[in-house]
Design an enzyme around this catalytic site. Structure first.
Site, short mmCIF file in Angstrom:
data_model
loop_
_atom_site.label_atom_id
_atom_site.label_comp_id
_atom_site.label_asym_id
_atom_site.label_seq_id
_atom_site.Cartn_x
_atom_site.Cartn_y
_atom_site.Cartn_z
N SER A 1 0.86 -1.18 0.00
CA SER A 1 0.00 0.00 0.00
C SER A 1 0.89 1.23 0.00
CB SER A 1 -0.88 0.01 1.26
OG SER A 1 -1.47 1.27 1.48
N TYR B 1 -2.09 -0.37 10.59
CA TYR B 1 -2.19 -0.78 9.18
C TYR B 1 -0.92 -0.42 8.43
CZ TYR B 1 -3.69 -0.90 4.32
OH TYR B 1 -3.77 -1.16 2.97
#
Length: 245
Positions: free
Chosen positions: A142, A155
Site C-alpha cells: 500500500s 495498518y
C-alpha cells in the site's frame, strides 16, 4: 500468449477487489490461475466466469492466517497445474482506528492477515519455486508502506513490514526468485468496509472520494509478471492521478 510465456499463478484474497481483478486480468492474458479466499461462493462464480471467457482457473478455500492451509493451497496449485510460477500475496484487511481506541483484536487481525499471511505465502512458495528452478513472488502492500497517517498506524506498520520483507526476500533471492511489491493508493475495493470506528470510517469515505479501479492495480501486477527472466521489477506504486495522497 504462447505456452512459453504463460504461467501458473496462485492469487490470495481473490474473491473481490484487487485479487479478483488480478485473477481476471491474468487469466485473460493466458495464464492459468489458482484462486484462494474464504468466500468460496464468490470464488465459484469467478472461476466459472473466467472459464466462460476462455480462461483457465480453479479455486480453493483459503485462510492466509493458517500456515498449513497456505501450504496446502500452494501444493494444490502445483498438483493441478504441475508447477507454481508466481504467487500473488494479496489478502489484506484495514480496520482503521486511533490507537487510543485500544482495538487490540483489530490490531492482531491486521498483523495476522497482512504480515503473517504474506510470510505464510512466501514460506509455502519458496521450496516449490526453488525446486523447479525459479519463480516470482508478488506482495501487495500500500502507499501506507511509505507514510503514516492518523488512525492507520497499525495498518501502515503492517504494510511497512510487507515492503521490508519483500526487500529482504529480493536480496536473498537474486538470480533465483523474482520479487515485486505493488503498493496501491486509494483503490475501489471492499477494504474499507471493515472499519468499525465511526470517525475513522467517515474520514476514509472522504479520503476515498478519488480512487482508481482495482483493474489498474491488476495491470501493474500483470506488467511485473510479463517481464523477461532477466528483469526483476521490484517496486510499483500506483495512485489516482487526481490525488495528492
Amino acid at each position: 500468449m504462447s505456452t512459453r510465456t504463460a504461467r501458473v499463478v496462485a492469487v490470495t484474497g481473490a474473491s473481490s477487489g484487487i485479487g479478483e481483478a488480478t485473477a481476471r486480468r491474468l487469466a485473460a492474458d493466458g495464464h492459468r490461475v489458482f484462486l484462494g479466499a474464504r468466500r468460496t461462493d464468490r470464488l465459484d462464480v469467478l472461476v466459472r466466469e473466467i472459464a466462460e471467457a476462455g480462461g483457465t482457473a480453479a479455486a480453493r478455500r483459503l485462510d492466509v492466517t493458517d500456515a498449513a492451509d497456505v501450504r496446502a493451497f500452494v501444493s494444490a496449485t502445483r498438483d493441478l497445474y504441475g508447477r507454481v510460477d508466481a504467487v500473488v500475496n494479496n489478502a489484506g484487511v484495514m480496520p482503521l482506528s486511533p490507537l487510543a481506541e485500544l482495538r487490540t483484536a483489530e490490531w492482531d487481525r491486521m498483523i495476522d492477515v497482512n504480515v503473517r499471511g504474506v510470510l505464510h505465502g512466501i514460506a509455502a512458495a519458496l521450496p516449490v519455486m526453488r525446486a523447479q528452478g525459479g519463480g516470482h513472488v508478488v506482495n501487495v502492500a500500500s502507499v501506507g508502506a511509505y507514510e503514516v497517517v492518523p488512525t492507520a498506524a497499525v495498518y501502515c506498520a503492517t504494510k511497512f513490514a510487507v515492503r521490508a520483507i519483500s526487500e529482504g526476500l529480493r536480496q536473498e533471492s537474486a538470480g533465483d526468485v523474482r520479487v515485486t511489491v505493488v503498493s496501491p493508493g486509494v483503490t475501489e475495493s471492499e477494504l474499507a468496509d471493515g472499519i468499525a470506528d465511526p470517525a475513522a470510517r467517515n474520514a476514509m469515505k472522504a479520503y476515498r472520494a478519488v480512487a482508481i479501479p482495482a483493474s489498474a492495480v491488476a495491470d501493474a501486477i500483470a506488467y511485473a509478471l510479463s517481464q523477461p527472466p532477466e528483469v526483476d521489477v521490484n517496486e510499483i506504486v500506483v495512485r489516482p492521478a487526481a490525488s495528492n495522497q
